[in-house]
Design an enzyme around this catalytic site. Sequence first.
Site, PDB file in Angstrom:
ATOM      1  N   GLU A  58     -12.649  -4.335 -12.708  1.00 19.69           N
ATOM      2  CA  GLU A  58     -12.903  -5.607 -13.388  1.00 19.69           C
ATOM      3  C   GLU A  58     -14.249  -5.627 -14.110  1.00 19.69           C
ATOM      4  OE1 GLU A  58     -10.716  -6.146  -9.487  1.00 19.69           O
ATOM      5  OE2 GLU A  58     -12.766  -5.528  -9.980  1.00 19.69           O
ATOM      6  N   ASP A  80     -10.647 -10.325  -2.380  1.00 20.97           N
ATOM      7  CA  ASP A  80     -11.515 -10.643  -1.243  1.00 20.97           C
ATOM      8  C   ASP A  80     -11.492 -12.135  -0.918  1.00 20.97           C
ATOM      9  OD1 ASP A  80     -12.128  -7.990  -1.355  1.00 20.97           O
ATOM     10  OD2 ASP A  80     -14.089  -8.257  -2.282  1.00 20.97           O
ATOM     11  N   ASP A 109      -8.547   0.072  -6.277  1.00 17.98           N
ATOM     12  CA  ASP A 109      -9.479  -1.045  -6.215  1.00 17.98           C
ATOM     13  C   ASP A 109     -10.346  -1.099  -7.475  1.00 17.98           C
ATOM     14  OD1 ASP A 109     -10.729  -3.241  -5.134  1.00 17.98           O
ATOM     15  OD2 ASP A 109     -11.509  -2.204  -3.360  1.00 17.98           O
TER      16      ASP A 109
END
Length: 753
Positions: A415, A477, A412
């Site tokens: 970014e 998400d 995960d």
Amino acid sequence: MKFTDGIWLVKEGYTIHTPKEIFDYKMKADSIEVFAPFKKIVTRGDTLNLGMITTSIEAPQKDILKITLTHHDGEKKKGPEFPVTKNKVALQTTDEEEKIIIQSGNLKAELHKKEYQISFFGDDTLLTSSDIGGAGYVESNEGAFMRERLNLSVGENIYGLGERFTNFVKNGQTVDIWNKDGGTSSDQSYKNVPFFISNKGYGVFVNHPERVSFEIGTEHVSKNQFSVAGETLEYYIIYGPTMANIIQKYTDIMGKPALPPAWSFGLWLSTSFCTDYDEETVNRFIDGMGERDIPLEVFHFDCFWMKDFEWCNFEWDKRVFPNPEAMLKRLKEKGLKICVWINPYIAQKSPLFLEGKENGYFIKRHDGSVWQWDLWQGGQAVVDFTNPDAKAWYLSKLEALMDMGVDAFKTDFGERIPTDVIYFDGSDPEKMHNYYAYQYNEAVYELLERKKPGEAVVFARAATAGSQKFPVHWGGDCLSTYESMAESLRGGLSFMLSGFSFWSHDIGGFEEGATPDIYKRWTQFGLLSSHSRYHGNVEYRVPWVFDDEATEVTRKFTKLKLRLMPYLYAHAVSAHQTGVPMMRPMVMSFPEDLTAGSLDRQYMLGDSLLVAPIFNPVGRGEFYLPEGKWTNILTEKTYEGEKWYSEIHDYMSFPLLAKENSVIVMGTEDEHAEYDYAANPEIHVYGFLGEDISVAKDIYSKTGEKVAYIKVSKEGEKVSLEVENIDNYSVVWHKQVSDEVERFEGTKNLRLQ
């Protein structure tokens, strides 16, 4: 980035210099270098106090041209660089009076001498051009920029540029290639890729890891502009002519996707993010799936398998998992693979923070201190993967987890990477912002491949160009709404046209508020994606918490996907070999059908199955079928192509259609994704009633080796079947006439008449 005020004026504070003519050039066997000053040279005095752009052209392989535009070439070059193949092949060059012609395979560039411009041709058909004033060097108070502008012809559509949740056709959009953690409901993207495809037969890859700004028919509505900060701009023109050809050639130079293990195509179930869970909860979920006859392949532990405020410490929270080794052993005895959540950050409260700080394992500020902030985790630092020792240290923690029984990692984040920092190896932080995702996932993937050869798979969120080599990626998400389900699909289809082949999304939506209706419709979509995972935020995603019918829907479509594994895995192997994705936008599969150009609520899964998810609570399926006859494989209803359809479906059905004259191999196993796909297959034949045709299909083993072969042919009134290395099988012939279906049992060289 926009530099003009309309088409007549330049924005205040900017000066644009454009090359006016080719003054001189150097030609070699594998390259050409052109010198184009910012004004036409009439007298010797015109050569003074004047800049120029140097344009160099070479080819890494046939049908691809690399164009480099340079103003000043004295800049100190700092990495990182995308992993582009460095080959140079010979060019065919012709020097004529008014133009220079450069050719690589069937791709040709014509450089006009008197008025500097470049035109690109594929098989002698004009693809696009950089017209007079297209290329340019821009001065401003913000620094220097290089730009290129390519013509957009009438009816030309642009696709790709990463996983983008905005309109599928990118015309009219401003796109900045800059990874951000913005969810799926904005113009931000977790996966930015400076590569686009045109429906006119070409693609463009801008070879810059840093921010690339695209103005796709926005600054000038008939131009596709891209720009970067600095003194050099490098891009590749890739000729297809088909979209599949373009992606295949792009991944030739940027890397093919690895082949995910067969088990990864089965159903993944997550604890969800902020839910309360412990070993008892986990077993209740797993046993509940088994009791309801829902095959489960992978169980995923999300963030809170570690202690809160300590992400990442890579240690099980002993308050809820007192004996993780024993727990994992028990779970694996149930036939499950285990995935755990990680990210590349170390919170200050983590026991690993001090170790990383003292050894210089984190990205640093310019004064040498550790870069930290409180967004996500208090005082978190970012692991510096440019430091070999830091990389080895980080991977040693993951290796210990693998030794404990972990099979895969959800990689995960990656970014929100700062730019006012310094890296161990001196990398340019602007370039590292996007490229960080590549290094992070590369490191984890290489560990998995080393520890479990042929079994490596990550579940990654962030990506950039080249990251397709480290599958799988998921969409981030999303909200639990139909609008978000549709935007997730748009993002996936754009991603598939950006060089990636394997993709997933959070079935049911990530955020709270999933209704039984949303859950069931998203389940249909999710189980007909390349990879399938239930995951949520504060809600569990096991089907029985929604209603009994949700359990039935999950069972039906999970088992359907498992039976489709011979078909799906053959396309996975093809994706690994060619780069052509499993989930294909309609425009890729049907480029001649003008209606297909903007379709973003349906897709082809492989070459024969059309998937049209339902995006409304009344169960209305709205879909378009290209030319030919089509059969819903769930209902056996047949349809004529070149038409739109609107029809109501219950939750056990939706538009899932096989095209005419296709052969779909299904297995008899519906409990696991990994089995012998050539053992007793069921061969579904659709159509074969019109003109003579022959369709061949290969069957692969669970490790990706070709093990069997099927060929269905029609000649005159006779339909025949040929098989190799298959002892027993059955054939179902869907004639696509009055819903007629015939079943044939037989052996080798069975004839269907």
